[in-house]
Write an enzyme that holds these catalytic residues in place. Sequence first.
Site, PDB file in Angstrom:
ATOM      1  N   ASN A 109       0.633  -1.306   0.043  1.00 59.51           N
ATOM      2  CA  ASN A 109      -0.075   0.253  -0.134  1.00 59.51           C
ATOM      3  C   ASN A 109       0.773   1.307  -0.173  1.00 59.51           C
ATOM      4  OD1 ASN A 109      -2.691   1.716   0.967  1.00 59.51           O
ATOM      5  ND2 ASN A 109      -1.137   2.114   2.544  1.00 59.51           N
ATOM      6  N   SER A 126      -4.583   2.546  -8.579  1.00 57.53           N
ATOM      7  CA  SER A 126      -5.255   4.028  -8.416  1.00 57.53           C
ATOM      8  C   SER A 126      -6.079   4.309  -9.643  1.00 57.53           C
ATOM      9  CB  SER A 126      -4.297   5.080  -8.064  1.00 57.53           C
ATOM     10  OG  SER A 126      -5.101   6.161  -8.333  1.00 57.53           O
ATOM     11  N   TYR A 144       3.101   9.109 -11.205  1.00 54.02           N
ATOM     12  CA  TYR A 144       2.038   8.529 -10.522  1.00 54.02           C
ATOM     13  C   TYR A 144       1.276   7.643 -11.303  1.00 54.02           C
ATOM     14  CZ  TYR A 144      -1.436   7.639  -6.697  1.00 54.02           C
ATOM     15  OH  TYR A 144      -2.275   7.234  -5.565  1.00 54.02           O
ATOM     16  N   ALA A 200       1.970   6.632 -14.313  1.00 55.37           N
ATOM     17  CA  ALA A 200       2.683   5.539 -14.802  1.00 55.37           C
ATOM     18  C   ALA A 200       3.002   4.446 -13.935  1.00 55.37           C
ATOM     19  CB  ALA A 200       4.116   5.904 -15.452  1.00 55.37           C
ATOM     20  N   LYS A 208       1.247   3.570 -11.262  1.00 55.16           N
ATOM     21  CA  LYS A 208       0.013   2.780 -10.837  1.00 55.16           C
ATOM     22  C   LYS A 208      -0.424   1.937 -11.705  1.00 55.16           C
ATOM     23  CE  LYS A 208      -0.590   4.400  -6.570  1.00 55.16           C
ATOM     24  NZ  LYS A 208      -0.247   3.505  -5.393  1.00 55.16           N
TER      25      LYS A 208
HETATM   26  N1  LIG Z   1      -5.833   9.085  -0.975  1.00 53.14           N
HETATM   27  C1  LIG Z   1      -6.341   8.544  -2.361  1.00 53.14           C
HETATM   28  O1  LIG Z   1      -6.971   9.348  -2.757  1.00 53.14           O
HETATM   29  C2  LIG Z   1      -5.577   7.422  -3.211  1.00 53.14           C
HETATM   30  C3  LIG Z   1      -6.434   7.149  -4.115  1.00 53.14           C
HETATM   31  C4  LIG Z   1      -6.070   5.871  -5.088  1.00 53.14           C
HETATM   32  C5  LIG Z   1      -4.848   5.217  -4.550  1.00 53.14           C
HETATM   33  N2  LIG Z   1      -4.304   5.694  -3.295  1.00 53.14           N
HETATM   34  C6  LIG Z   1      -3.153   5.032  -2.894  1.00 53.14           C
HETATM   35  O2  LIG Z   1      -3.304   4.296  -1.618  1.00 53.14           O
HETATM   36  C7  LIG Z   1      -2.138   4.183  -0.873  1.00 53.14           C
HETATM   37  C8  LIG Z   1      -2.340   4.966   0.342  1.00 53.14           C
HETATM   38  O3  LIG Z   1      -2.406   6.286   0.109  1.00 53.14           O
HETATM   39  P1  LIG Z   1      -2.910   7.091   1.314  1.00 53.14           P
HETATM   40  O4  LIG Z   1      -3.903   8.259   0.761  1.00 53.14           O
HETATM   41  O5  LIG Z   1      -3.272   6.685   2.450  1.00 53.14           O
HETATM   42  O6  LIG Z   1      -1.691   7.955   1.362  1.00 53.14           O
HETATM   43  P2  LIG Z   1      -0.918   8.570   2.885  1.00 53.14           P
HETATM   44  O7  LIG Z   1       0.132   9.750   2.358  1.00 53.14           O
HETATM   45  O8  LIG Z   1      -2.009   9.143   3.761  1.00 53.14           O
HETATM   46  O9  LIG Z   1      -0.232   7.423   3.380  1.00 53.14           O
HETATM   47  C9  LIG Z   1       0.895   6.783   2.795  1.00 53.14           C
HETATM   48  C10 LIG Z   1       1.764   5.998   3.893  1.00 53.14           C
HETATM   49  O10 LIG Z   1       2.920   5.489   2.907  1.00 53.14           O
HETATM   50  C11 LIG Z   1       4.163   5.743   3.545  1.00 53.14           C
HETATM   51  N3  LIG Z   1       5.276   5.790   2.775  1.00 53.14           N
HETATM   52  C12 LIG Z   1       5.492   6.685   1.858  1.00 53.14           C
HETATM   53  N4  LIG Z   1       6.653   6.178   1.371  1.00 53.14           N
HETATM   54  C13 LIG Z   1       7.066   5.250   2.124  1.00 53.14           C
HETATM   55  C14 LIG Z   1       8.361   4.197   1.646  1.00 53.14           C
HETATM   56  N5  LIG Z   1       9.510   4.906   1.040  1.00 53.14           N
HETATM   57  N6  LIG Z   1       8.380   3.364   2.642  1.00 53.14           N
HETATM   58  C15 LIG Z   1       7.385   2.996   3.430  1.00 53.14           C
HETATM   59  N7  LIG Z   1       6.355   3.614   3.700  1.00 53.14           N
HETATM   60  C16 LIG Z   1       6.240   4.721   2.947  1.00 53.14           C
HETATM   61  C17 LIG Z   1       3.926   7.195   4.240  1.00 53.14           C
HETATM   62  O11 LIG Z   1       4.746   7.436   5.358  1.00 53.14           O
HETATM   63  C18 LIG Z   1       2.348   7.157   4.736  1.00 53.14           C
HETATM   64  O12 LIG Z   1       2.462   6.611   6.106  1.00 53.14           O
HETATM   65  C19 LIG Z   1      -1.054   4.878  -1.780  1.00 53.14           C
HETATM   66  O13 LIG Z   1      -0.287   3.690  -2.535  1.00 53.14           O
HETATM   67  C20 LIG Z   1      -1.898   5.767  -2.963  1.00 53.14           C
HETATM   68  O14 LIG Z   1      -1.057   5.761  -4.157  1.00 53.14           O
HETATM   69  C21 LIG Z   1      -4.806   6.859  -2.572  1.00 53.14           C
END
Ligand SMILES: NC(=O)c1ccc[n+]([C@@H]2O[C@H](COP(=O)([O-])OP(=O)(O)OC[C@H]3O[C@@H](n4cnc5c(N)ncnc54)[C@H](O)[C@@H]3O)[C@@H](O)[C@H]2O)c1
Length: 258
Positions: free
Chosen positions: A94, A156, A168, A170, A172
Site C-alpha cells: 500500500n 489507483s 504517479y 505510470a 499505478k
Molecule cells: N488517497 C487517495 O485518494 C488514493 C487514491 C488512490 C490510490 N491511493 C493509494 O493508496 C495508498 C495509500 O495512500 P494514502 O492516501 O493513505 O496516503 P498517505 O500519504 O496518507 O499514506 C501513505 C503512507 O505511506 C508511507 N510511505 C511513503 N513512502 C514510503 C516508503 N518509501 N516506505 C514506507 N512507507 C512509505 C507514508 O509514510 C504514509 O504513512 C497509496 O499507494 C496511494 O497511492 C490513494
Amino acid sequence: MQLQGKSIIVTGAAQGLGRKMAEMLVERGARVALADSDERPLREAERGCRDALSIPAGGACRGYVADMREEAEVTELFQRVREDFGPLDALVNNAGITRDALLVEGGEGLVAARMSLDDFRQVVAVDLEGVFLCGREAATHMVRDRRGGVILNVSSISRCGNVGQTAYSAAKAGVAAMTVVWAKELARHGIRVAAIAPGFSDTRMVAAIPETIRARLVAAIPAGRLARPDEIAEAAVFVLGNDYFNGRVLEIDGGMRL
Ligand SMILES: NC(=O)c1ccc[n+]([C@@H]2O[C@H](COP(=O)([O-])OP(=O)(O)OC[C@H]3O[C@@H](n4cnc5c(N)ncnc54)[C@H](O)[C@@H]3O)[C@@H](O)[C@H]2O)c1
C-alpha cells in the site's frame, strides 16, 4: 482466506488508507505488521491498534520501521515479521507517494516549468519499485513455505492517466500490470494476486491537492464526495478474503471515470 490468526504485512500503515486497512484486519483477528518509513505516525498507529481496538483472540499488531525503496530493509522487514508472527499469509502493498506536476507548464511559446526527473524518480521508487520489492519478498517467503498466500497491490484510478500525475499514473498502471503478471506466474504456488484501484479518498494525499483543483475533482465524482478510508479498507478486506478474486483490479471510485 479466513483472516482470523493470519499473518499480514500492511505497508504504508502509519496513516491514511493503510492505517485503516491495518485496523480493520486486526479487528477481524489477523496478526498485522504495520510497516512504514515514518516512525512517529507509525508508533501512533501501532498504539491506536493496540489501545482503541479490543484485539480478538488470535489477533495482534506491531509496528516496523522500514523504507520500501530499500531492498535490504524490505528483506529485513519480512524476516523480522516472520520471527514475530510466523510464516506470512498476506501482503498489502500500500505505501505510496505523489509528486504532482504538469509535464511542461506554460503557453504562447513559453515554457515556465517542467516536471523534474528527480520527482519522477521519487514516485517510481516508492510506487513501482517499492511494490516490486515487497511483492517479490512476499512471493519468496510464500513459495518457500509452500502454504500459498495473497498479495494485494494498491493501484489507483489515476492509472488511466490523470492530469498532473505523469509519474504517479505510470507507476499505478505498472502496479496494475504487475498484478496480472504475478497472478499468472504465482497461481501454481497457490498464491493469489489482486489489486484495488481507489478513487479520490479523504487522506493526507488528497488534502495536499490545492483546494480549487480538489473541488473540481469532487464535482466530477458521481457519488458527490471523496471516499472515506473505511470504504476503501472494506474493499481490501473483501479482496483478501475472497479466494476467487484473482488477477483483477477492483475499482472503488464512487463512479468516477478519468
Ligand atoms: N488517497 C487517495 O485518494 C488514493 C487514491 C488512490 C490510490 N491511493 C493509494 O493508496 C495508498 C495509500 O495512500 P494514502 O492516501 O493513505 O496516503 P498517505 O500519504 O496518507 O499514506 C501513505 C503512507 O505511506 C508511507 N510511505 C511513503 N513512502 C514510503 C516508503 N518509501 N516506505 C514506507 N512507507 C512509505 C507514508 O509514510 C504514509 O504513512 C497509496 O499507494 C496511494 O497511492 C490513494
